[in-house]
Design a protein around this motif. Structure first.
Motif, PDB file in Angstrom:
ATOM      1  N   GLU A 138      34.002  30.243  34.917  1.00  0.00           N
ATOM      2  CA  GLU A 138      34.734  29.448  35.912  1.00  0.00           C
ATOM      3  C   GLU A 138      33.835  28.310  36.380  1.00  0.00           C
ATOM      4  O   GLU A 138      33.190  28.374  37.423  1.00  0.00           O
ATOM      5  N   THR A 139      33.790  27.255  35.587  1.00  0.00           N
ATOM      6  CA  THR A 139      32.835  26.170  35.855  1.00  0.00           C
ATOM      7  C   THR A 139      33.447  24.972  36.574  1.00  0.00           C
ATOM      8  O   THR A 139      32.742  23.997  36.844  1.00  0.00           O
ATOM      9  N   TYR A 140      34.748  24.998  36.854  1.00  0.00           N
ATOM     10  CA  TYR A 140      35.371  23.862  37.537  1.00  0.00           C
ATOM     11  C   TYR A 140      34.637  23.607  38.854  1.00  0.00           C
ATOM     12  O   TYR A 140      34.399  24.520  39.645  1.00  0.00           O
ATOM     13  N   ALA A 192      26.588  29.888  46.090  1.00  0.00           N
ATOM     14  CA  ALA A 192      26.167  31.091  45.362  1.00  0.00           C
ATOM     15  C   ALA A 192      27.334  31.708  44.604  1.00  0.00           C
ATOM     16  O   ALA A 192      27.184  32.153  43.449  1.00  0.00           O
ATOM     17  N   VAL A 193      28.505  31.739  45.230  1.00  0.00           N
ATOM     18  CA  VAL A 193      29.689  32.284  44.560  1.00  0.00           C
ATOM     19  C   VAL A 193      30.093  31.400  43.386  1.00  0.00           C
ATOM     20  O   VAL A 193      30.489  31.896  42.320  1.00  0.00           O
ATOM     21  N   LYS A 194      29.978  30.084  43.547  1.00  0.00           N
ATOM     22  CA  LYS A 194      30.293  29.170  42.433  1.00  0.00           C
ATOM     23  C   LYS A 194      29.323  29.405  41.275  1.00  0.00           C
ATOM     24  O   LYS A 194      29.709  29.318  40.095  1.00  0.00           O
ATOM     25  N   ALA A 223      38.477  36.114  38.258  1.00  0.00           N
ATOM     26  CA  ALA A 223      37.270  36.843  37.882  1.00  0.00           C
ATOM     27  C   ALA A 223      37.454  38.354  37.969  1.00  0.00           C
ATOM     28  O   ALA A 223      36.671  39.113  37.395  1.00  0.00           O
ATOM     29  N   GLN A 224      38.486  38.790  38.722  1.00  0.00           N
ATOM     30  CA  GLN A 224      38.850  40.213  38.811  1.00  0.00           C
ATOM     31  C   GLN A 224      37.674  41.071  39.279  1.00  0.00           C
ATOM     32  O   GLN A 224      37.374  42.125  38.701  1.00  0.00           O
ATOM     33  N   ARG A 225      37.025  40.604  40.334  1.00  0.00           N
ATOM     34  CA  ARG A 225      35.983  41.393  40.986  1.00  0.00           C
ATOM     35  C   ARG A 225      36.310  41.440  42.481  1.00  0.00           C
ATOM     36  O   ARG A 225      35.797  40.653  43.276  1.00  0.00           O
ATOM     37  N   PRO A 226      37.219  42.341  42.876  1.00  0.00           N
ATOM     38  CA  PRO A 226      37.693  42.363  44.263  1.00  0.00           C
ATOM     39  C   PRO A 226      36.571  42.493  45.290  1.00  0.00           C
ATOM     40  O   PRO A 226      36.652  41.926  46.379  1.00  0.00           O
TER      41      PRO A 226
END
Length: 547
Positions: free
Chosen positions: A183-185, A173-175, A198-201
């Motif tokens: 961030e598709t790697y 889910a996080v991916k 992603a800068q979403r702490p």
């Protein structure tokens, strides 16, 4: 990137002379091109040729200036085919293979070093924004499957497995969430750096809280927390509602019962033998019911072990799990073994089978029989037929002795002993059988337990015995009866009826034979006599009897 372009160009100049010549466009792909990696990371060069060639998929590995360099090659045709395949299934992401998605992602996020025009032409076939949507949907689909499976395992009482799949579902889910943000790697090993970028702490901290174990939560709470977090990240279709799960029939799986043993055949090849309690749980299943209802029925039949047994049936691919409106639940992990039914090590129970069915290791056993289905059914049928011949030979022996027909009695005694041995070989799964004269010599193949090893010398004596008087006939008859008893006990055939003593014993013989003839005919196994096919047509009855 963590390396300069000048350094990469120099490394490329030193690598290309070791590669077969060609007019290549070159890109750097992989973790270093993504901005991850470290001093131990590979340098991944992809060489693209403007050709129709079918270039090898396997990379070549070189060591240049202390770095490990991998070189892959693809033709323009191969790259185009990759993107065409991706486009074909972008609305049905469950069909997209991880390998295809990974190849396309690495190329789209690569850094060009040579042949920029060809690289731009290739990348234009599938814009990155479009790829983000595909990758996000692919990961969301995987998360959905993992979380639904976790819900099922929790319902069945498999708490540790439920938590593991719930954690996997959160990773997926996080991916998916990260892919929407570019961030598709694919490889999860760099997920921590992807979350940092992603800068979403809040998302990052919640993920690590659940990944580290959800301090103080039991399995039910942890799975529930994972489901809730996935929903917050945009993964739909995972409400905590196990009643939306159902147990369904799996194509290619058939069941048959021989006396008290339940056997299940998977894919016309693998035979599973069920212990007593496992068999009761299997027979209790009403397919198509919501999982909690199916479990309640199974518990009524099998008690507290019903949940773990039902979970085992799912793992072995004997039944399948579905989500209402969402098809079959097929959980899978990235960069792991491909999903599919578990195949356990073959059972070590000996002998392999008896008149009651395959041997099992215990009441909850779901044991894989170490024989293909056709050979198993042929061996079981031959076990029944061999014991029918024993009964016929015993009758012949008794009749010959009453008429002082000593040569006929000899042949009958030999035949009874050899037929009993045939049954023993069948019980150990030997099919086809050795020729009768070779049976005694081949007994070491069976690795008989110590208490049954006298069978060999006894058999050797009986198949050579001479009968020339009433006294020798009586002695041989007693020895033969003792021998048949020992062999049948070792072969699990001690309850075989005296087939020709009465109508009842003949009917019992036919009914016993019918169980095995039916399954042997299903698998096109060789039948000992063409007449036994009539047992199937008559459902085990005599074919000419009125009424």
């Amino acid at each position: 990137m963590i390396l300069t372009e000048d350094y990469l160009q120099d490394l490329l100049d030193k690598t290309l002379p070791q590669v077969r010549s060609g007019d290549w466009a070159v890109v750097l792909e992989g973790s270093i091109a993504e901005g991850f990696g470290n001093s131990g990371s590979d340098i991944d060069f992809l060489l693209i040729g403007r050709s129709e060639d079918d270039l090898p998929t396997m990379p070549s590995l070189f060591f240049v200036d202390g770095r490990r360099v991998e070189v892959r090659t693809r033709s323009l045709r191969q790259v185009t085919e990759q993107f065409t395949a991706l486009k074909a299934d972008e609305r049905r992401v469950g069909r997209i293979s991880e390998d295809l998605l990974n190849r396309c992602q690495r190329l789209l996020h690569s850094f060009p070093l040579r042949g920029h025009a060809l690289v731009d032409e290739v990348k234009a076939q599938f814009p990155q924004e479009r790829f983000r949507t595909v990758a996000a949907d692919w990961w969301a689909h995987a998360a959905r499957q993992s979380l639904r499976h976790a819900m099922a395992m929790l319902c069945l009482g498999e708490d540790e497995e439920a938590v593991d799949w719930a954690r996997s579902g959160v990773v997926q889910a996080v991916k998916s969430w990260a892919a929407v943000r570019g961030e598709t790697y694919l490889e999860p090993k760099w997920l921590s750096m992807q979350l940092d970028r992603a800068q979403r702490p809040g998302v990052r901290e919640r993920y690590w809280e659940l990944e580290s174990g959800g301090t103080g939560m039991d399995a039910d709470a942890r799975v529930g927390a994972c489901l809730a977090f996935a929903a917050e990240l945009g993964v739909t279709g995972v409400p905590h509602r196990p009643e939306r799960l159902a147990v369904e029939r799996r194509p290619g799986v058939t069941t048959w019962q021989a006396v008290e043993r339940v056997h299940v055949v998977r894919g016309r090849s693998d035979v599973f033998a069920f212990g007593e309690r496992a068999g009761r749980v299997w027979r209790s299943l009403v397919l198509g019911r919501p999982l909690p209802e199916a479990l309640a029925g199974a518990r009524a039949a099998g008690g507290s072990e019903a949940g773990p047994l039902l979970a085992q049936f799912l793992r072995l691919g004997l039944v399948r799990l579905t989500w209402k409106g969402g098809g079959t639940v097929t959980p899978a992990l990235p960069l792991a073994s491909p999903p599919g039914p578990l195949t356990p090590p073959p059972s070590t129970a000996r002998p392999l089978l008896s008149l009651r069915g395959a041997a099992v290791s215990g009441p909850d056993a779901v044991d894989l029989v170490p024989l293909p289905a056709a050979r198993f059914s042929a061996a079981a049928l031959a076990l029944v037929f061999s014991n029918m011949v024993v009964e016929n030979a015993r009758e012949d022996l008794a009749g010959a002795v009453r008429r002082n027909q000593w040569r006929v009695a000899e042949v009958a005694a030999h035949r009874a002993a050899q037929s009993a041995l045939r049954g023993l070989f069948c019980a150990y799964g030997v099919s086809p059988l050795p020729p009768d004269p070779d049976l005694v010599r081949r007994l070491p193949l069976l690795s008989l337990p110590p208490d049954t090893r006298p069978i060999g010398p006894l058999a050797d004596a009986l198949i050579r015995v001479a009968i020339d008087s009433a006294e020798s006939a009586e002695r041989v008859s007693l020895e033969l009866e003792e021998f048949i008893g020992v062999v049948r006990e070792a072969a699990g055939a001690d309850a075989f009826p005296a087939s020709f003593d009465s109508p009842d014993t003949w009917r019992a013989t036919l009914e016993l034979g019918h169980d095995w003839v039916r399954v042997a005919a299903h698998f096109d196994a060789d039948l000992p006599l063409e007449e036994v096919r009539d047992l199937v047509a008559s459902s085990g009855a005599q074919p000419h009897q009125a009424g």
